[in-house]
Design a protein around this motif. Structure first.
Motif, PDB file in Angstrom:
ATOM      1  N   MET A   1      11.425  21.215  -0.019  1.00 56.40           N
ATOM      2  CA  MET A   1      10.275  20.444  -0.445  1.00 56.40           C
ATOM      3  C   MET A   1      10.201  19.174   0.400  1.00 56.40           C
ATOM      4  O   MET A   1      11.107  18.355   0.375  1.00 56.40           O
ATOM      5  N   PRO A   2       9.116  18.991   1.156  1.00 58.96           N
ATOM      6  CA  PRO A   2       8.976  17.776   1.962  1.00 58.96           C
ATOM      7  C   PRO A   2       8.880  16.517   1.100  1.00 58.96           C
ATOM      8  O   PRO A   2       8.211  16.507   0.069  1.00 58.96           O
ATOM      9  N   THR A   3       9.567  15.474   1.534  1.00 57.67           N
ATOM     10  CA  THR A   3       9.483  14.172   0.881  1.00 57.67           C
ATOM     11  C   THR A   3       8.911  13.181   1.888  1.00 57.67           C
ATOM     12  O   THR A   3       9.415  13.044   2.995  1.00 57.67           O
ATOM     13  N   ILE A   4       7.842  12.506   1.482  1.00 61.09           N
ATOM     14  CA  ILE A   4       7.158  11.528   2.326  1.00 61.09           C
ATOM     15  C   ILE A   4       7.400  10.146   1.747  1.00 61.09           C
ATOM     16  O   ILE A   4       7.175   9.914   0.565  1.00 61.09           O
ATOM     17  N   SER A   5       7.847   9.201   2.562  1.00 57.14           N
ATOM     18  CA  SER A   5       7.999   7.817   2.132  1.00 57.14           C
ATOM     19  C   SER A   5       6.681   7.088   2.366  1.00 57.14           C
ATOM     20  O   SER A   5       6.050   7.244   3.411  1.00 57.14           O
ATOM     21  N   VAL A   6       6.273   6.279   1.389  1.00 55.15           N
ATOM     22  CA  VAL A   6       5.019   5.537   1.476  1.00 55.15           C
ATOM     23  C   VAL A   6       5.344   4.055   1.629  1.00 55.15           C
ATOM     24  O   VAL A   6       5.959   3.456   0.745  1.00 55.15           O
ATOM     25  N   TYR A   7       4.944   3.485   2.766  1.00 53.22           N
ATOM     26  CA  TYR A   7       5.172   2.079   3.057  1.00 53.22           C
ATOM     27  C   TYR A   7       3.823   1.361   3.091  1.00 53.22           C
ATOM     28  O   TYR A   7       2.934   1.758   3.857  1.00 53.22           O
ATOM     29  N   LEU A   8       3.676   0.336   2.298  1.00 54.72           N
ATOM     30  CA  LEU A   8       2.481  -0.491   2.388  1.00 54.72           C
ATOM     31  C   LEU A   8       2.746  -1.604   3.387  1.00 54.72           C
ATOM     32  O   LEU A   8       3.821  -2.197   3.407  1.00 54.72           O
ATOM     33  N   ASN A   9       1.776  -1.877   4.231  1.00 56.84           N
ATOM     34  CA  ASN A   9       1.881  -2.914   5.240  1.00 56.84           C
ATOM     35  C   ASN A   9       1.561  -4.245   4.576  1.00 56.84           C
ATOM     36  O   ASN A   9       0.422  -4.495   4.198  1.00 56.84           O
ATOM     37  N   THR A  10       2.551  -5.099   4.422  1.00 59.01           N
ATOM     38  CA  THR A  10       2.383  -6.362   3.698  1.00 59.01           C
ATOM     39  C   THR A  10       1.553  -7.372   4.479  1.00 59.01           C
ATOM     40  O   THR A  10       1.078  -8.354   3.913  1.00 59.01           O
ATOM     41  N   LYS A  11       1.353  -7.139   5.759  1.00 58.51           N
ATOM     42  CA  LYS A  11       0.592  -8.060   6.594  1.00 58.51           C
ATOM     43  C   LYS A  11      -0.920  -7.798   6.505  1.00 58.51           C
ATOM     44  O   LYS A  11      -1.718  -8.649   6.857  1.00 58.51           O
ATOM     45  N   LEU A  37       8.470  -0.315   1.117  1.00 60.13           N
ATOM     46  CA  LEU A  37       8.611   1.055   0.616  1.00 60.13           C
ATOM     47  C   LEU A  37       8.325   1.039  -0.873  1.00 60.13           C
ATOM     48  O   LEU A  37       9.066   0.440  -1.644  1.00 60.13           O
ATOM     49  N   ILE A  38       7.229   1.680  -1.279  1.00 61.95           N
ATOM     50  CA  ILE A  38       6.880   1.625  -2.699  1.00 61.95           C
ATOM     51  C   ILE A  38       6.958   2.966  -3.416  1.00 61.95           C
ATOM     52  O   ILE A  38       7.013   2.992  -4.636  1.00 61.95           O
ATOM     53  N   ALA A  39       6.950   4.065  -2.658  1.00 58.00           N
ATOM     54  CA  ALA A  39       6.954   5.364  -3.339  1.00 58.00           C
ATOM     55  C   ALA A  39       7.462   6.451  -2.403  1.00 58.00           C
ATOM     56  O   ALA A  39       7.494   6.296  -1.185  1.00 58.00           O
ATOM     57  N   LYS A  40       7.845   7.549  -3.024  1.00 57.73           N
ATOM     58  CA  LYS A  40       8.157   8.780  -2.301  1.00 57.73           C
ATOM     59  C   LYS A  40       7.289   9.873  -2.913  1.00 57.73           C
ATOM     60  O   LYS A  40       7.115   9.926  -4.125  1.00 57.73           O
ATOM     61  N   THR A  61      -6.579   6.284  -5.203  1.00 60.90           N
ATOM     62  CA  THR A  61      -6.956   6.290  -6.616  1.00 60.90           C
ATOM     63  C   THR A  61      -8.340   6.912  -6.722  1.00 60.90           C
ATOM     64  O   THR A  61      -9.291   6.419  -6.124  1.00 60.90           O
ATOM     65  N   LYS A  62      -8.408   8.006  -7.473  1.00 59.59           N
ATOM     66  CA  LYS A  62      -9.678   8.716  -7.668  1.00 59.59           C
ATOM     67  C   LYS A  62      -9.950   8.762  -9.167  1.00 59.59           C
ATOM     68  O   LYS A  62     -10.403   7.791  -9.733  1.00 59.59           O
ATOM     69  N   GLU A  63      -9.641   9.884  -9.803  1.00 61.66           N
ATOM     70  CA  GLU A  63      -9.859   9.995 -11.250  1.00 61.66           C
ATOM     71  C   GLU A  63      -8.853   9.175 -12.051  1.00 61.66           C
ATOM     72  O   GLU A  63      -9.133   8.741 -13.148  1.00 61.66           O
ATOM     73  N   ARG A  64      -7.681   8.986 -11.483  1.00 54.97           N
ATOM     74  CA  ARG A  64      -6.642   8.184 -12.132  1.00 54.97           C
ATOM     75  C   ARG A  64      -5.826   7.472 -11.063  1.00 54.97           C
ATOM     76  O   ARG A  64      -5.936   7.773  -9.881  1.00 54.97           O
ATOM     77  N   ASP A  65      -5.022   6.509 -11.501  1.00 54.50           N
ATOM     78  CA  ASP A  65      -4.176   5.791 -10.554  1.00 54.50           C
ATOM     79  C   ASP A  65      -3.298   6.785  -9.800  1.00 54.50           C
ATOM     80  O   ASP A  65      -2.646   7.640 -10.410  1.00 54.50           O
ATOM     81  N   TRP A  66      -3.254   6.667  -8.471  1.00 55.90           N
ATOM     82  CA  TRP A  66      -2.538   7.641  -7.644  1.00 55.90           C
ATOM     83  C   TRP A  66      -1.074   7.739  -7.984  1.00 55.90           C
ATOM     84  O   TRP A  66      -0.471   8.806  -7.916  1.00 55.90           O
ATOM     85  N   TYR A  67      -0.460   6.626  -8.371  1.00 56.90           N
ATOM     86  CA  TYR A  67       0.977   6.599  -8.619  1.00 56.90           C
ATOM     87  C   TYR A  67       1.358   7.257  -9.944  1.00 56.90           C
ATOM     88  O   TYR A  67       2.536   7.373 -10.259  1.00 56.90           O
ATOM     89  N   LYS A  68       0.383   7.731 -10.691  1.00 52.37           N
ATOM     90  CA  LYS A  68       0.663   8.457 -11.933  1.00 52.37           C
ATOM     91  C   LYS A  68       0.666   9.968 -11.730  1.00 52.37           C
ATOM     92  O   LYS A  68       0.887  10.716 -12.671  1.00 52.37           O
ATOM     93  N   ASN A  69       0.443  10.421 -10.506  1.00 49.53           N
ATOM     94  CA  ASN A  69       0.497  11.846 -10.203  1.00 49.53           C
ATOM     95  C   ASN A  69       1.941  12.336 -10.302  1.00 49.53           C
ATOM     96  O   ASN A  69       2.873  11.603  -9.961  1.00 49.53           O
ATOM     97  N   PRO A  70       2.145  13.580 -10.752  1.00 52.72           N
ATOM     98  CA  PRO A  70       3.510  14.087 -10.934  1.00 52.72           C
ATOM     99  C   PRO A  70       4.323  14.195  -9.643  1.00 52.72           C
ATOM    100  O   PRO A  70       5.544  14.180  -9.687  1.00 52.72           O
ATOM    101  N   GLU A  71       3.656  14.252  -8.491  1.00 53.11           N
ATOM    102  CA  GLU A  71       4.370  14.357  -7.209  1.00 53.11           C
ATOM    103  C   GLU A  71       4.901  13.017  -6.720  1.00 53.11           C
ATOM    104  O   GLU A  71       5.608  12.958  -5.729  1.00 53.11           O
ATOM    105  N   VAL A  72       4.559  11.947  -7.409  1.00 57.14           N
ATOM    106  CA  VAL A  72       4.890  10.597  -6.955  1.00 57.14           C
ATOM    107  C   VAL A  72       6.121  10.057  -7.678  1.00 57.14           C
ATOM    108  O   VAL A  72       6.205  10.079  -8.898  1.00 57.14           O
ATOM    109  N   GLU A  73       7.074   9.570  -6.891  1.00 59.97           N
ATOM    110  CA  GLU A  73       8.229   8.835  -7.417  1.00 59.97           C
ATOM    111  C   GLU A  73       7.989   7.369  -7.053  1.00 59.97           C
ATOM    112  O   GLU A  73       8.163   6.973  -5.895  1.00 59.97           O
ATOM    113  N   LEU A  74       7.536   6.584  -8.001  1.00 56.68           N
ATOM    114  CA  LEU A  74       7.229   5.183  -7.754  1.00 56.68           C
ATOM    115  C   LEU A  74       8.530   4.390  -7.685  1.00 56.68           C
ATOM    116  O   LEU A  74       9.350   4.430  -8.601  1.00 56.68           O
ATOM    117  N   LEU A  75       8.741   3.664  -6.601  1.00 52.82           N
ATOM    118  CA  LEU A  75       9.974   2.915  -6.389  1.00 52.82           C
ATOM    119  C   LEU A  75       9.825   1.433  -6.699  1.00 52.82           C
ATOM    120  O   LEU A  75      10.806   0.762  -6.971  1.00 52.82           O
TER     121      LEU A  75
END
Length: 110
Positions: A1-11, A37-40, A61-75
């Motif tokens: 199962m691929p794991t993608i790290s999500v990095y928000l650019n603070t700048k 790094l905020i999520a995987k 974010t569409k119908e619901r907050d993206w970070y509430k999707n089951p595929e998301v591990e919020l860090l």
């Protein structure tokens, strides 16, 4: 199962010239200390050529907050927002910045 790290650019939202240049398609050197790094994302049944597009779609974010999707591990809570130009996905020891059209492979400096 691929794991993608999500990095928000603070700048992104603290420097208007930087954000404007990114939207004009210019690629800058990005340092790891500018990324948060905020999520995987744990993606199943996604082809290699579709991973980045799926990651981008899942972090909007569409119908619901993206970070509430089951595929998301919020860090990290409190900083989550939809991904945009300048944010970065990490996968298989490589990094891709979201560009105005697609993704650009980058090499963040440590």
């Amino acid at each position: 199962m691929p794991t993608i790290s999500v990095y928000l650019n603070t700048k992104l939202f603290s420097d208007d010239k930087y954000t404007f240049a990114l939207n004009e398609g210019k690629t800058f050197t990005i340092r790891f200390d500018e990324l948060s790094l905020i999520a995987k994302l744990h993606l199943e049944n996604i082809g290699e050529d579709e991973i980045l597009g799926a990651a981008y779609s899942l972090t909007q974010t569409k119908e619901r907050d993206w970070y509430k999707n089951p595929e998301v591990e919020l860090l990290e809570t409190g900083k989550q927002r939809s991904t945009s130009v300048g944010d970065v996905f990490g996968y298989n020891d490589k990094f891709w910045m979201i560009s105005p059209l697609g993704f650009t492979e980058i090499h963040p400096q440590r």
